[in-house]
Design an enzyme around this catalytic site. Structure first.
Site, PDB file in Angstrom:
ATOM      1  N   HIS A   1      60.274  52.200  -9.181  1.00  0.00           N
ATOM      2  CA  HIS A   1      59.850  51.333  -8.076  1.00  0.00           C
ATOM      3  C   HIS A   1      58.522  50.624  -8.370  1.00  0.00           C
ATOM      4  O   HIS A   1      57.696  50.432  -7.475  1.00  0.00           O
ATOM      5  CB  HIS A   1      59.741  52.132  -6.770  1.00  0.00           C
ATOM      6  CG  HIS A   1      60.006  51.278  -5.551  1.00  0.00           C
ATOM      7  ND1 HIS A   1      59.859  51.743  -4.265  1.00  0.00           N
ATOM      8  CD2 HIS A   1      60.408  49.992  -5.425  1.00  0.00           C
ATOM      9  CE1 HIS A   1      60.151  50.800  -3.409  1.00  0.00           C
ATOM     10  NE2 HIS A   1      60.494  49.717  -4.091  1.00  0.00           N
TER      11      HIS A   1
ATOM     12  N   CYS B   1      55.813  53.764  -0.654  1.00  0.00           N
ATOM     13  CA  CYS B   1      56.223  54.171  -2.006  1.00  0.00           C
ATOM     14  C   CYS B   1      55.538  53.400  -3.121  1.00  0.00           C
ATOM     15  O   CYS B   1      54.828  53.981  -3.948  1.00  0.00           O
ATOM     16  CB  CYS B   1      57.733  54.013  -2.158  1.00  0.00           C
ATOM     17  SG  CYS B   1      58.712  54.901  -0.936  1.00  0.00           S
TER      18      CYS B   1
END
Length: 637
Positions: free
Chosen positions: A194, A133
């Site tokens: 993130h 990610c």
């Protein structure tokens, strides 16, 4: 299957109302002044456009004329205001390329994404720059490999672990949002970030989306994990957490034994020593439990701009909240131009799914979550259409990397399906870890139903959208992506990428050579993960496969595949089976050496000191450590 509501005609295209006030940016790397052109409109049609009553044919063809003028550099506006398409970028989380109907899945229902592909351009060799990610999204946002900004791992941690870590996307990195913001765009991010939050203090927000070109943010500064669901086993640093808990129990047992021995006279030790040992044990417990004991409260939060609105968040509410925010953002900015990066929480574990979709798919909880994601995307596309923005919106859909094969609950698969491709999430070399959906949609400008098999990258989106708005990519750094405009439009038949380099962390695992004169796509593997159990196709028993160490195999000589004949990477070529074996290995090796000349050292954002949880950096609603708040349905905390 269709998103068009019955009995409702599309609203007028705002572009038609601005037909005589369009400044068109030329493609390429710079912003250039366009030359004069009246777009060939009869005066009556121009008059109707000014009144917002352009003829349907003119309204439908206008985006094409504007786009072609921008490519040919032949149009000059009569005002300084440029026609700029709205940009809608949708990214799923952990979605496998084989999970969608338009990529061959006939058991999961994804009608809205399938329709997007049917009406647009579908890429079949679209590649993430990283198999996890944080680094994949850093590369997507900046158009360059994540290790160039320190957003990938040399060893150890491969993604950010805490909202209260000090690592994140450096302030000197330029995102596409920053460039679009400079060109007059409203820039919104809804969903997962993130990429870090703070550097030195709780409120500095140096890594925050609003410090990277977005002027509106609603969503998770971190990512969904099992820790967000109290009923799930721990995920963030689960192995270390178990180890620390074991040490704590061992220390407590030792202290209790010492205290009992001292009380009964079996051991000659002072009460002060026992008390001191107990104090050390308590400090050790507090030192790790203050973070690991409250992962849900520290990581599973929602923010609106700089403010925490939910802590801890209620996962079951997030889908409806994200949808409401996305639709509201489109309505607020329908007069445009706007960029909306819809960074979905679907379909990352723990696969939080509303009751309306539970048990409805043929593939358990994961399938339910995929179908809910498609429904949510359909609602957002409806909002685009209902506000008359369909023909003036450039839409893109993808996933950040391949499906998570190791995500299981007993015998139930909780991760995605990567189709015919070997490997999955966390594997930087095998196709299943990096080959992702790539769908582009702009009615009247991009040809409907076009399928492109050329190698392309998520990093290409950066220069693509920058070109569309007449911007310029940074000239002071390496940009690894190439604009896809010529390829999508059909002006070019071949991808601009001759070579693509596939990393796992900061370790080069594979390289791809697109031999344009022959059409072959050669793939050379230097390092591959060791599957567990052997031949399983994944590393079951651990979160994801490793990038280095004892869990990988270094191939000397390298493995060679021709993806144009063997996309599943099932039959490695040898000098006996492939006459060009040595020539291909040598050519790719030379390209790798040349590529490595472009690398330079940068501060490592995933270092231990940056990864560690720091209480003074923890985003908090209220007074730390008593952080708690929940937002009402009307958006009031």
């Amino acid at each position: 299957m269709t998103r068009m509501k019955e009995g409702r005609a599309p609203g007028p295209d705002p572009a038609a109302e601005r037909a005589e006030a369009l400044a068109l940016a030329a493609p390429g790397r710079g912003v250039r002044r366009a030359r004069s052109c009246a777009l060939g409109q009869p005066s009556a049609m121009r008059s109707a456009a000014r009144r917002g009553r352009a003829a349907p044919a003119a309204r439908d063809s206008l985006p094409v004329l504007l786009f072609l003028c921008s490519l040919l550099k032949t149009c000059e506006p009569k005002t300084a205001n440029a026609f700029k398409p709205n940009i809608l970028l949708i990214m799923a989380d952990d979605l496998g390329i084989g999970d969608l109907g338009c990529y061959g899945n006939n058991t999961l229902r994804t009608p809205n994404i399938d329709q997007l592909a049917e009406e647009g351009v579908r890429l079949t060799q679209h590649l993430a720059a990283a198999p996890l990610c944080t680094p994949s999204r850093a590369a997507f946002l900046t158009g360059r490999h994540s290790f160039r900004s320190g957003m990938d791992a040399s060893n150890g941690y491969r993604a950010l672990q805490w909202n209260a870590g000090s690592g994140g996307l450096p302030e000197n990195e330029t995102t596409f949002a920053r460039i679009l913001q400079q060109h007059g765009y409203a820039t919104g991010l809804i969903g997962k970030w993130h990429q870090g939050v703070n550097c030195a203090s709780r409120g500095d927000h140096c890594h925050h989306p609003l410090n990277h070109g977005f002027d509106y943010f609603y969503g998770m500064p971190f990512t969904l994990t099992n820790d967000c669901d109290p009923g799930r086993p721990p995920e963030v640093d689960a192995a270390l957490r178990a180890q620390l808990w074991g040490y704590t129990q061992f220390l407590a047992l030792g202290i209790l034994t010492l205290a009992a021995g001292q009380t009964c006279g079996f051991i000659s030790v002072s009460a002060r020593a026992v008390t001191g040992m107990a104090g050390v044990g308590c400090l050790f417990f507090i030192s790790w439990y203050s973070s690991f004991g409250f992962v849900r409260r520290w990581n599973c939060i929602l923010m609106r701009n700089h403010d925490v609105t939910e802590q801890p968040m209620v996962p079951e509410k997030t889908a409806s909240l994200m949808l409401k925010e996305a639709v509201s953002y489109i309505e607020r900015h329908k007069h445009g131009p706007f960029l909306l990066f819809l960074s979905l929480l679907h379909v990352h574990i723990p696969l939080v799914t509303t009751s309306a979709f539970l048990g409805k798919s043929q593939h358990g909880l994961y399938g339910d979550n995929v179908e809910e994601m498609d429904w949510l995307i359909g609602k957002v596309l409806n909002a685009i259409e209902d506000n008359g923005l369909k023909n003036s919106t450039f839409t893109y859909f993808t996933s950040d990397h391949g499906g998570h094969l190791e995500a299981r609950d007993g015998h139930s698969q909780l991760g995605g399906w990567n189709g015919i491709y070997k490997g999955g999430k966390g594997m930087g070399g095998w196709e299943g870890g990096i080959r992702v959906p790539g769908i582009f949609h702009w009615p009247g400008v991009l040809p409907a139903g076009r399928v492109i098999g050329e190698p392309t990258s998520l990093m290409d989106v950066f220069p693509t959208v920058v070109q569309l708005v007449g911007g310029e990519v940074p000239q002071d750094r390496v940009i690894d992506g190439h604009s896809l405009v010529p390829l999508l439009q059909g002006a070019e038949a071949r991808s601009a990428h001759e070579f693509l380099f596939h990393y796992c962390g900061q370790h080069l695992h594979a390289a791809r050579w697109h031999q344009k004169d022959s059409g072959s796509v050669w793939k050379v593997h230097y390092t591959t993960p060791q599957f567990h159990p052997e031949g399983a196709g994944a590393c079951y028993g651990r979160g994801v496969c490793p990038c280095s160490g004892e869990g990988v195999t270094h191939h000397r000589p390298p493995l060679l595949f021709d993806l144009s004949r063997d996309p599943s990477e099932a039959r490695p070529l040898t000098p006996d089976s492939e006459p060009l074996y040595h020539a291909v290995i040598a050519r790719v090796g030379a390209a790798v050496s040349e590529h490595r000349q472009t690398l330079s050292p940068v501060p490592q954002q995933f270092s231990t000191s940056n990864i560690l949880w720091k209480p003074w950096l923890q985003p908090c609603c209220g007074h730390f450590p008593f952080c708690s708040c929940h937002e009402d349905g009307d958006g009031t905390p």
